[in-house]
Every structure is written in C-alpha cells, then in structure tokens.
Motif scaffolding. Sequence first.
Motif, PDB file in Angstrom:
ATOM      1  N   LEU A 149       0.824  -1.207   0.000  1.00  0.00           N
ATOM      2  CA  LEU A 149       0.000   0.000   0.000  1.00  0.00           C
ATOM      3  C   LEU A 149       0.859   1.259   0.000  1.00  0.00           C
ATOM      4  CD1 LEU A 149      -2.746  -1.076   2.513  1.00  0.00           C
ATOM      5  CD2 LEU A 149      -3.065  -0.578   0.110  1.00  0.00           C
ATOM      6  N   LYS A 152       5.032   3.472  -3.926  1.00  0.00           N
ATOM      7  CA  LYS A 152       4.521   4.330  -4.975  1.00  0.00           C
ATOM      8  C   LYS A 152       5.455   4.224  -6.158  1.00  0.00           C
ATOM      9  CE  LYS A 152       1.930   8.486  -4.098  1.00  0.00           C
ATOM     10  NZ  LYS A 152       1.957   9.776  -3.463  1.00  0.00           N
ATOM     11  N   LYS A 155       8.392   6.777  -6.928  1.00  0.00           N
ATOM     12  CA  LYS A 155       8.883   7.409  -5.703  1.00  0.00           C
ATOM     13  C   LYS A 155       9.365   6.387  -4.691  1.00  0.00           C
ATOM     14  CE  LYS A 155       6.540  11.819  -5.582  1.00  0.00           C
ATOM     15  NZ  LYS A 155       5.483  12.584  -4.944  1.00  0.00           N
ATOM     16  N   THR A 160       6.768   8.895   5.732  1.00  0.00           N
ATOM     17  CA  THR A 160       5.554   9.375   6.396  1.00  0.00           C
ATOM     18  C   THR A 160       4.343   8.565   5.966  1.00  0.00           C
ATOM     19  OG1 THR A 160       6.473  11.525   5.946  1.00  0.00           O
ATOM     20  CG2 THR A 160       4.348  11.472   7.015  1.00  0.00           C
ATOM     21  N   ARG A 161       4.306   8.335   4.656  1.00  0.00           N
ATOM     22  CA  ARG A 161       3.210   7.580   4.103  1.00  0.00           C
ATOM     23  C   ARG A 161       3.150   6.184   4.710  1.00  0.00           C
ATOM     24  NH1 ARG A 161       0.890   7.641  -1.085  1.00  0.00           N
ATOM     25  NH2 ARG A 161       0.687   5.562  -1.916  1.00  0.00           N
ATOM     26  N   ILE A 163       4.322   5.216   7.605  1.00  0.00           N
ATOM     27  CA  ILE A 163       3.923   5.247   9.007  1.00  0.00           C
ATOM     28  C   ILE A 163       2.414   5.334   9.124  1.00  0.00           C
ATOM     29  CG2 ILE A 163       3.934   6.681  11.064  1.00  0.00           C
ATOM     30  CD1 ILE A 163       6.797   7.328  10.533  1.00  0.00           C
ATOM     31  N   LEU A 164       1.823   6.247   8.357  1.00  0.00           N
ATOM     32  CA  LEU A 164       0.370   6.415   8.415  1.00  0.00           C
ATOM     33  C   LEU A 164      -0.335   5.126   8.033  1.00  0.00           C
ATOM     34  CD1 LEU A 164      -0.233   9.934   6.932  1.00  0.00           C
ATOM     35  CD2 LEU A 164      -0.875   9.098   9.179  1.00  0.00           C
ATOM     36  N   ILE A 165       0.128   4.514   6.946  1.00  0.00           N
ATOM     37  CA  ILE A 165      -0.517   3.289   6.500  1.00  0.00           C
ATOM     38  C   ILE A 165      -0.314   2.181   7.523  1.00  0.00           C
ATOM     39  CG2 ILE A 165      -0.345   1.488   4.740  1.00  0.00           C
ATOM     40  CD1 ILE A 165      -0.046   3.810   2.719  1.00  0.00           C
ATOM     41  N   VAL A 167       0.001   2.530  10.770  1.00  0.00           N
ATOM     42  CA  VAL A 167      -0.909   2.749  11.895  1.00  0.00           C
ATOM     43  C   VAL A 167      -2.314   2.309  11.527  1.00  0.00           C
ATOM     44  CG1 VAL A 167      -2.018   4.519  13.260  1.00  0.00           C
ATOM     45  CG2 VAL A 167       0.405   4.578  12.934  1.00  0.00           C
ATOM     46  N   ALA A 168      -2.740   2.656  10.300  1.00  0.00           N
ATOM     47  CA  ALA A 168      -4.101   2.327   9.906  1.00  0.00           C
ATOM     48  C   ALA A 168      -4.297   0.818   9.803  1.00  0.00           C
ATOM     49  CB  ALA A 168      -4.426   2.992   8.576  1.00  0.00           C
ATOM     50  N   VAL A 169      -3.345   0.140   9.163  1.00  0.00           N
ATOM     51  CA  VAL A 169      -3.495  -1.310   9.019  1.00  0.00           C
ATOM     52  C   VAL A 169      -3.517  -1.965  10.400  1.00  0.00           C
ATOM     53  CG1 VAL A 169      -2.304  -3.390   8.245  1.00  0.00           C
ATOM     54  CG2 VAL A 169      -2.537  -1.454   6.716  1.00  0.00           C
TER      55      VAL A 169
ATOM     56  N   PRO B 102       1.396  13.501  12.241  1.00  0.00           N
ATOM     57  CA  PRO B 102       0.167  12.947  11.663  1.00  0.00           C
ATOM     58  C   PRO B 102      -0.317  11.713  12.416  1.00  0.00           C
ATOM     59  CG  PRO B 102       2.052  12.400  10.301  1.00  0.00           C
ATOM     60  CD  PRO B 102       2.537  13.360  11.343  1.00  0.00           C
ATOM     61  N   LEU B 103       0.573  11.180  13.269  1.00  0.00           N
ATOM     62  CA  LEU B 103       0.187   9.999  14.032  1.00  0.00           C
ATOM     63  C   LEU B 103      -0.524  10.351  15.324  1.00  0.00           C
ATOM     64  CD1 LEU B 103       3.209   7.610  14.029  1.00  0.00           C
ATOM     65  CD2 LEU B 103       1.025   7.402  12.923  1.00  0.00           C
ATOM     66  N   PHE B 274     -10.174   5.639  17.446  1.00  0.00           N
ATOM     67  CA  PHE B 274      -9.691   5.741  16.086  1.00  0.00           C
ATOM     68  C   PHE B 274     -10.279   6.949  15.351  1.00  0.00           C
ATOM     69  CE2 PHE B 274      -9.283   4.118  11.653  1.00  0.00           C
ATOM     70  CZ  PHE B 274      -7.913   4.113  11.639  1.00  0.00           C
ATOM     71  N   LEU B 277      -8.088   9.837  15.127  1.00  0.00           N
ATOM     72  CA  LEU B 277      -7.012   9.806  14.140  1.00  0.00           C
ATOM     73  C   LEU B 277      -7.548  10.097  12.740  1.00  0.00           C
ATOM     74  CD1 LEU B 277      -3.995   9.111  13.727  1.00  0.00           C
ATOM     75  CD2 LEU B 277      -4.688   6.792  13.295  1.00  0.00           C
ATOM     76  N   VAL B 333     -10.606   2.189   8.434  1.00  0.00           N
ATOM     77  CA  VAL B 333      -9.272   1.860   7.944  1.00  0.00           C
ATOM     78  C   VAL B 333      -9.193   1.821   6.412  1.00  0.00           C
ATOM     79  CG1 VAL B 333      -7.588   0.000   7.836  1.00  0.00           C
ATOM     80  CG2 VAL B 333      -8.405   0.806  10.029  1.00  0.00           C
ATOM     81  N   PHE B 336      -9.414   5.333   5.176  1.00  0.00           N
ATOM     82  CA  PHE B 336      -8.194   6.067   5.495  1.00  0.00           C
ATOM     83  C   PHE B 336      -7.065   5.648   4.552  1.00  0.00           C
ATOM     84  CE2 PHE B 336      -4.326   6.559   8.069  1.00  0.00           C
ATOM     85  CZ  PHE B 336      -4.474   7.865   8.449  1.00  0.00           C
ATOM     86  N   LEU B 337      -6.989   4.344   4.298  1.00  0.00           N
ATOM     87  CA  LEU B 337      -5.953   3.837   3.396  1.00  0.00           C
ATOM     88  C   LEU B 337      -6.154   4.399   1.994  1.00  0.00           C
ATOM     89  CD1 LEU B 337      -5.648   0.128   4.502  1.00  0.00           C
ATOM     90  CD2 LEU B 337      -3.998   1.953   4.813  1.00  0.00           C
ATOM     91  N   ALA B 340      -4.923   7.850   1.978  1.00  0.00           N
ATOM     92  CA  ALA B 340      -3.461   7.897   2.080  1.00  0.00           C
ATOM     93  C   ALA B 340      -2.811   7.471   0.770  1.00  0.00           C
ATOM     94  CB  ALA B 340      -2.993   6.992   3.221  1.00  0.00           C
ATOM     95  N   VAL B 341      -3.389   6.455   0.114  1.00  0.00           N
ATOM     96  CA  VAL B 341      -2.788   5.961  -1.116  1.00  0.00           C
ATOM     97  C   VAL B 341      -2.986   6.966  -2.244  1.00  0.00           C
ATOM     98  CG1 VAL B 341      -2.981   4.162  -2.872  1.00  0.00           C
ATOM     99  CG2 VAL B 341      -2.926   3.540  -0.480  1.00  0.00           C
ATOM    100  N   LEU B 347       2.228  13.468   1.317  1.00  0.00           N
ATOM    101  CA  LEU B 347       2.586  12.212   1.979  1.00  0.00           C
ATOM    102  C   LEU B 347       3.831  11.594   1.379  1.00  0.00           C
ATOM    103  CD1 LEU B 347      -0.744  10.435   2.780  1.00  0.00           C
ATOM    104  CD2 LEU B 347       0.922  11.379   4.328  1.00  0.00           C
TER     105      LEU B 347
END
Lengths: 340, 347
Positions: A149, A152, A155, A160-161, A163-165, A167-169, B102-103, B274, B277, B333, B336-337, B340-341, B347
């Motif tokens: 996920l 990219k 890139k 950062t990307r 880390i965010l992903i 945390v979400a997963v 961001p966390l 959650f 966040l 989730v 959010f993913l 983010a993607v 990002l």
Amino acid sequence: MNPTNISVTESRRRTRAIIVMLILTILVITAFIISMNTGHIRLSPLDVVKTMFGGGTDKQHLILFEFRLPRIIISVLIGAGFAVSGAILQGLFRNPLADPGLLGINAGAGLMVTLYISFLRDNSSANLFLLPLLALGGAASAAVLIFMLAYKRHKGLLPTRMILIGVAVQAGINAAMVVLTLALDPEDYQYVSIWLAGSIAGSNWKYVIALLPWIIALIPFAMIKSRSLNILNLGDQMAKGLGTPINRDRIWLLAAAVGLAGSCVAIGGGISFVGLVGPHLARRLVGPQHQLNIPTAALLGALLVLVADTIARSFSSLPTGIIVAIIGAPYFLYLLSKTK
Amino acid sequence: MALNNGTEAKPSVKLHARPVVATIILIGGTAALLLSMALAISVGAANISLETVWEAVFKFNPELTSHQIIRELRMPRAIACAVVGAAFAVSGAIMQGMTRNPLADPSLLGLNAGAGFVLAICFAFFPSLSYMSIMFFCFVGAALGVAIVYGVTSMAKGGLTPVRLTLAGAAVSALFVALSSGIQIHYKVGQNMAFWYHGGVAGINWQQISIIAPWIGGGLIGAIIISRAISLLSLGEDIAVSLGTRTGLIKILGLVFTLVLAGAGVSVAGAVGFIGLIIPHFARYLVGVNYRWIIPCSAVLGGLLVVLADIVARTMNPPSEFPIGALIALIGVPFFLYLAVKQRGEL
C-alpha cells in the motif's frame, strides 16, 4: 568548529561507545549467570558450574539444560532482535515513535494466533511449530500488505506515508481481533491475552535453533548497512545527492527489520516495547551513528528482556512483556525528563 | 492576544484553506447529523416511524410505550453518540495540530491507557461499582495518564516539545497497558472488561449525558477559540512565536481541552479512539490546513460517523451489539488507506 575538533569529538565518541558496549556486555553476561541461578528452584552458583561441566544431579541437569538455558538464550535473542529491528525502523523513518509494531508485525501475528485459537485449535495435535509459523506468516503478510500500500511507483517507499498506513493497518487488524476475542470463551481469551502481552514460557531448544539463524544473519546485515542508514537519516535529498540508491537500501533494511521482529514475535509474542526503548537508550548513550547504535541497542534489548524474563519466571506468573514495560517505561520516562 | 487586525490583513503565512467547501460541510454535515440522529432513534429492535419520533420529541405523551422507549433509551444514546464523536474528533485535531505529527491522536497522551488501567483496577478489586462511578474513575485514569505525560515532558530542560510529548505518551501508554493487562491476566477479568471497554454507548442515560455534555460543550468552544493559534503552531513553533502566538499558553490550553474532550469521551464510550485519528485527517483533506475550519468540521463529521456506526452496530445482529470501536476501525481503515494511497505531494 574546525575539522580537527570534529575528529577529536568523533574519536572520543567512539571510545565512549566502546566502553558503553563493554559495560553492557559484562552486564548481559552477569545477568545471564544470575538468571541461571534464579528461578522457582534456586541453584547455587557452584551447582550451576558443576552441572555445566557434566556434574550435578539429574534434576539439576534437567532444570538447567531443559528449562532454564533455552529460555535464557531465547530472551537474549528476542531482546536483541526487537531492539535492532526498532533501531533500523527509527533510522529509516526518522520518527522516534517508530517500532516494529508499525510494520503491522504484532498485529498480524496476534490476529493469526487469535484465528487459530478461535477456529483451528484441537487439543489432540499440539504441534510445536504450528503456532509460531502461523504467527510468522501473519506478521509477514501484514508487513507485505503495508509495503504494497505504501509503495509508490517512481517514488518508492516514503517514510511518512508508510507510518500512516502502518498505523491504519494496525488499527484495522486490532479491530478484527477485538471482534474475535470478545467471542472467545474465557479460558481461550486468557490464552490469547497472555500471548499478546508477550510470554517466553514454553521455550525449548527447538525454538532456539529456529530463532538463531534469523538473528545471526540479520543483525550483522543491519550493521553492514548501517552506513546507508546514517545517510538515509539525513533525508532523501541529501542521500540521493550522496549517490545512495535510497529505494533499494530502504527495501532491504525494511525486509531485515521485518525478518528480525517477525521471527521474534513468532517465538516470544508481543514484547515489542523493547523495539521502542532499546534504540532510544542506545542513541542517548552512544549517539546517532548506526555503526555504534545498532550493537548497543542489541545489547540493551538483550539485557532488558533477560532481566525482565528472570523476574517474570521467578517471582510472578505474569508474561515477560508486562515486566519489560514495567521496568523499561519508567526508566525511559526518567531519561526523557532529564535530558534536553 | 498579540494577534491584531494588522497581521490578519496581511497574512505573512498563507494557509491553504477552502472556506466554501468548509461552509458546505458545516451546513450539510449538521443537517446530515440531525437526520441520522432521527434515523438512529427510529431504528432498533422495534422500529418506530419517524413521525412518532417527531411526536415523542415535541409532543411527549408518557402513556405511549414507543414514546417512553424514544425518550429514555434511544434519544440519550443518539445524543451521546453525536457528542462523543465530536469530542474525539476535535481532540484528535488539536493533538495533530499541536504536535505536527500525523500519528498523534488523544490516545497518545496516555489517555486511553490511563483509563484502561483504572478500569482494570475497578473490575479486579471493586466489581460491584455502579456505571456512574466507573465512568468517573475512567476520567480520573485518563487525567492521570495525561498528568504523567505532561509532568515528565515539562520537567525536562527543553520544555514541552512535540517529539518529547509523543514519546512520553508512548512510554506512559506502554506502562499503563502493561499494568492493566497484568491485572487482567492475574485476576482473569480481561474479557468482562473488554465487553465494557468496547461496548460503546450502550446503557447511557440522561443523568450521564447531563454530566458530560457541559464538559464536552466547553471543550469544543474552547477548541474553536484557540483554533487560529493551533493553525499557527501547526506551521512550526518559530513561525507561531514570530507571529505573536503565546505558544506556552496555547499548548497548555490545547492539552486541557484534549483531556476534557477525549477523557469525557473515553469514560462514556470506551475505546472509540480511532475517530480521533481519521476524522481530522479527512477534514484536512477536505477543507485544507486551517484549523479554524478543521476543528468545527471535525466535530460535525465525528458526530455523524459515530451516530451512523452506532446504528449499524445495533442493527447488524440484534439483540447482540457489534463493538462500535471495532466497527469504526473496520470501516475507517480502508477509507483512510484509500485517502493515504491517493494523496499526492504531502505524503
């Protein structure tokens, strides 16, 4: 500051780091010996030495070789593994909050264990390696999912990307786990929560043999790569400017971190707090250079888990991971309040 | 405040904001929130028509059972959902703005872990406590967590820096989680506690709402008042100071508001963190980086999300309820993913 000054501080730092590592090594060895004496049944140092060299009663032999020694060795390996994994991740992500949990390792392994307990467990075939293998599989798939996920095209992997992903997963997997565990019966719930808290109980030589190759291969690999870790720490622009293949290095280092933490989680459960504090303390003691930082973190992690596990198995019925946090967190907070 | 009209007239720092979008979200979101609350009141084990809902609210007749159900069970629950959602979302927005991480979410301040620790003590040693006192102790636990994090952080020489705050929060959380899971494992109260902690707003009544509502209301208003300063802090401490923000004061106020909002939320609804966040991220994605807009939009969207999630949680498999925190995470989730993607640049 002129160049000679820099090299003077540099060499002073190196000397200091070597002293720190020596002291830590001595501490680990001392803890190792004390740990061999301690337990529900105490063995005197003399008995330990006697038993080690073939003497001693059968009972002493059994306690030392079948119960205590494998568990002690596993504690050391797990502590070192988690700490180095954390050191790699904190370096890569340039985020002090990074720990192996961010790669979804704990969550993935925990989910597999919960699924196993919920649906698969039949008490007849207690396969020694089934649960660790499942946990490893869960850890690896969560990490791969996060990589995919976060990756990219053009890139590569951006910190950062990722880390965010991560945390979400993690949050998603944890939610699934909550749903599953609420449906468990109380005894199974207890089993899962002990596993999640991180318990080294039930270790034997086979686990030592299974874990050892990962640690032996990956920690030196991380040390070889520590130069590029230093450069990556300066930021992508700078690293690119210095000619580092940032993406390739990053992927290799991440894979190493996953391998370390995944194998440790499979054997020891969620003791990942070591992965947060180990590298931090190491950085405070020897500075940000990863050549020095990684071995120091490994020693610190080994020491912390070994001491915690000795306490856990001698004085309480609690999982090791809980003791690790109870010892580690206050010390970490103390350091945080003291330094600038 | 040192910020006067002069600095506002020629903003030396440009905040990318989309006020039009934000206004639409605020108006549309509030309408959707009211509508979904009405829906939440009408849907349940016994479906009640929206007409009856209207009558029960505005022409209450104590002799009708349906009116009783609405007044005593469903209305407080719908209101609690909206309020709690707003509280979590706004506290998350404050944290993310202040720490520039961001966390960051309220659970990072040691709030949830502190509440969980005290909850474990309650379940292990005082199993006969009433719902009200459990709620109270949860808040005390949350405050304890924040107090330790704050104490450790401000004792240090450099003072309150975002990095140190998040680190101390992580360590305090780890400590409290370890202590509470130790208690849970030793006294075998884990699963009962989990039912409570993940149970969401089931069993709430007017008395509890009347206690938490003023706190959450105050926290929300406070957050909106300091929102401009938070926008500046989110650009970096130096910029904020040079624009005349009293960063020390704002940070303390921000922490207090976060504690009040998230602490009240945790003690009513348990682990629904959650939201704190994802909603601020979503709001920022929609309206840009100005916290003046992010904070009110987060409040509306957070309330909306929890009300809707609660409807689903109740109706999925009645009479048993799906744990709402888990439900929000499971819906949130993937979403959010996706954000983010998809997102470029930042990002």
